[in-house]
Structures are given as C-alpha cells and as structure tokens.
Design an enzyme around this catalytic site. Structure first.
Site, PDB file in Angstrom:
ATOM      1  CG  LEU A   1      92.247   9.902  89.538  1.00  0.00           C
ATOM      2  CD1 LEU A   1      91.748  11.333  89.387  1.00  0.00           C
ATOM      3  CD2 LEU A   1      93.396   9.837  90.529  1.00  0.00           C
ATOM      4  CG  ASP A   2      89.833   6.129  94.790  1.00  0.00           C
ATOM      5  OD1 ASP A   2      89.053   7.081  94.988  1.00  0.00           O
ATOM      6  OD2 ASP A   2      90.940   6.050  95.345  1.00  0.00           O
ATOM      7  CB  VAL A   3      84.313   5.513  92.820  1.00  0.00           C
ATOM      8  CG1 VAL A   3      84.319   5.012  94.262  1.00  0.00           C
ATOM      9  CG2 VAL A   3      82.967   6.096  92.448  1.00  0.00           C
TER      10      VAL A   3
END
Length: 420
Positions: free
Chosen positions: A282-284
């Site tokens: 999952l991206d930041v």
C-alpha cells in the site's frame, strides 16, 4: 551325714523333675507349632546365689541332652582307690539341665528365668509356618515401551519422503525461508560466492538443497537446520508508513511490530527469527488492511493476478460525484499498457456534516495505484483511500490504526477463497 546326703539328693531330683516338666509343658502346647524351630542344645547351668550378695552370677556350660556329669576331685584323680561313697555321689546328677532365659525385668535389671518370655511364646504361636510362595512381579503396561522412535522399513521411509517430507528446494528459496534476506538478495549472495554447501562454494541460485541433510553457510555463519514457524498477521496500516525497509528515512510498518517480537522471542527460544514481509504493498498515503507473513508461497498466491482475489477499497473524493463519472470509473482505464476494469463501483450514502463523497471500488488485478488511476481518469481527486477487504477476509472494525492480530486457520481460508 548319710541322712543329710540322701535328703539333698532327693531335693535335687525333685527340682530336676519339676524344671523338666515345666519346660516340657511349655513346648507341648497344642497351639504351638515348632516345625520351623531349630534344635537348641541343652545348657547346663549352675546358679550360685548368696543371701549376702546382691549381684547374680551366671555360670553357664554347654552339654548334650541325656548325658550325666561326673564330678572328679583333682586330688583324688591320681589316687588308685576311690571310695564307694564318691562313686555313688558322682553317678547321680547334682544339677539339672536347663535352658536359661536372660531377660530384662521391669526394674531394668537383667535376670535369669527357666521359662521363655511371654512375647516370644506369643510370636511363636502366631507365626505362619507355611512355606512362602514367591509373588510374581507385575509387569507394568509402560514397561518395555521404546522411548526412541522405532526404525521403519525402507518402503515406509520412502512413502513418507514422497508424500510428507519437503522435497529439496532451490537454495535461494531455502535461504529466504530461513530468514537470511529476501529471495532476490539471497540470489545476489549466491552469485557473489558467499554461500557454501557442504564445504563447497555454491554459485548457482537454482541449486537444490535439503536443509535437513546439507550444511549451508552464509558469510561463514551456519544456517539452522530448523526453519522458523510460519507467521500470518493482519495489520491496520496508518498513513505515512511504507511497506518495506528499503528507505531508512521513512517509517516502516515493521516498526509497528516491536511488541510482537518481544513476545515471540520468549515463546520460541532457540529458533531463528523469521523474516517478515508484506503481501503486496500500500502506498504511503493509503491506509487499511495489509497482510504480513514469512510464507512466500502464501504471499504469491494472494498477490498474483491469476488468483483473481478481490480487494475492496473505500475512496473519499472531493466534491460531488456525478453519474457520468461513475460510468467512467466502471468502464476502466489503461494502466501500464493493460486495460483495467473494476469489478464493482458504488457511491455510498453521504455522511452528515461531510462534504466529501465516498466510493466503494472493488478490483481483482492489483495493479500499481490501480484505484487511484481509475478515480483520476474520471476527473476526481482522492482525499483518502482505505483498503477494507482482501478475498473473504475483512478488516476487523475493532482493529485500530497501527494495530495487528494473528490470523487463524479459518481467516487464512477466507483470504484465499473469498469472491465478490
């Protein structure tokens, strides 16, 4: 003088008969079984007591039953003639044959009596004279059970190895499972010649090894024969955390597992520490459900597009969403040269006092930034994005941000078997 001697002889004979009769009466009781009593030689005793002396003197000499004692004067031993009077007196037994019993009286002093003690007679009367039979030793049920594992036949071992035992695997996969590094990093270690197998340098990552039989060293350190146990965690990822340890400047989701490692070290003493990684990323800026494990096969099954596992997201967008924009999102878009079409798109009811709209979007391909690209293609701007479900396993409502829980066997089946 003759009359006195006759009276003394008569008294001694009477005393003898009285003592013998009293003794024989004791041993002639019908209740007393003397079958096991050994024969005791008669003892000739002479009791010399003085009215003026308080001490009791014992003069005991051994003899045989039925024999007579002949008293001879040393002065008369060498004389050629013996008087008839001395012969008559010598032929008559002067002292009877008795069995003396020396016991301790109630006053604590030793005394001698002609009858056996009462406790001895009672013990002899109640003694069991039958021959004791040897008791057979009971063999316990656990006796004879082998403590070690019994040896099996070759056919049984072959069947076990073919059906239950893990076959030899590539050395890069074995090193990754042992917690050395990621599989790609392990391949680099093999190429650099920093891995030895049974004393020989291994330069091919495809080399198959058996961890139970082969001795494997990495940088001079021996790899444990035991692999760490499989770990499956569900983590509610907060915003601002990345799903790797590559960038040391950013916060990693693995920093949220410090409490888990403290408990794990106490419960798994002596085992190597597993190397955990996330299933997918999952991206930041994205929050929500992320799976953390050390099972590479399980992670591959979840993340590979061929599994067709659905993933559900809730996207909060700025402004009001029109029907045309919903249709545009449902028609999909091209990402990395491939057409990506979502499985479901739904506009959720408006929340009170909130100006942003919420979209429920379900995808199955898992392309990089797939949901963000779908929303962006419709001309909308995402404010926040949260993953709510993977397969048939949904994010627990009571799992707070930054918290984790261990997955059970039923949860793992839901992850791999859920369909929307």
């Amino acid at each position: 003088m003759a009359a006195a001697a006759a009276m003394a002889a008569a008294a001694s004979i009477a005393l003898s008969s009285l003592s013998i009769s009293s003794t024989s009466s004791i041993f002639s009781k019908p209740s007393l079984n003397c079958r096991n009593i050994k024969r005791i030689p008669f003892i000739r005793s002479a009791i010399s007591s003085s009215s003026t002396s308080k001490k009791t003197e014992f003069n005991i000499s051994f003899g045989s039953s039925g024999s007579t004692t002949k008293t001879v004067n040393p002065k008369e031993e060498n004389s050629p003639k013996k008087s008839s009077k001395s012969l008559e007196s010598s032929s008559t037994p002067s002292v009877p044959f008795l069995i003396p019993w020396i016991v301790r009286g109630e006053d604590g002093k030793l005394q001698m009596q002609s009858t056996p003690p009462a406790p001895l007679l009672h013990a002899m009367a109640t003694a069991n004279t039958s021959t004791p039979t040897k008791k057979k030793k009971k063999v316990s049920a656990t006796k004879g059970v082998l403590t070690s594992v019994p040896k099996h036949s070759k056919a049984a071992r072959r069947f076990y190895n073919e059906n239950f035992r893990d076959p030899p695997q590539r050395i890069s996969k074995v090193l990754a499972a042992a917690g050395v590094a990621s599989r790609r990093k392990c391949e680099e270690l093999v190429f650099d010649g920093r891995v030895t197998v049974n004393g020989s340098v291994c330069n091919t990552p495809q080399t198959k090894v058996d961890l139970a039989k082969d001795n494997i060293y990495v940088n001079g350190n021996r790899i444990s024969k035991k692999l760490p146990p499989k770990v499956y965690l569900a983590l509610n990822k907060p915003k601002g955390y990345i799903c790797s340890n590559v960038d040391k400047e950013l916060k990693s989701v693995f920093a949220l597992l410090d409490d888990y490692w403290k408990g794990w070290s106490k419960q798994n003493t002596g085992l190597p520490r597993p190397r955990l990684f996330t299933v997918g990323r999952l991206d930041v800026a994205t929050t929500g459900l992320i799976i953390v494990t050390n099972d590479g096969d399980f992670a591959q099954k979840l993340s590979h597009p061929s599994s067709n596992l659905t993933k559900e997201y809730i996207a909060a967008v700025e402004g009001v969403v029109s029907k045309r924009q919903l249709v545009t999102i449902s028609e999909g878009t091209v990402i990395d040269g491939a057409k990506c079409i979502p499985d479901a798109v739904e506009l959720l009811p408006q929340q009170p006092n909130v100006s942003r709209s919420r979209l429920r979007i379900v995808v199955h391909e898992g392309r990089n930034h797939e949901v963000r690209e779908l929303v962006k293609n419709a001309g909308l701007e995402i404010h926040s994005l949260k993953r709510m479900r993977i397969g048939g396993y949904g994010l627990p409502s009571d799992l707070g941000l930054g918290k984790y829980l261990e997955l059970k066997q039923g949860d793992l089946k839901s992850l791999t078997g859920g369909r929307s």
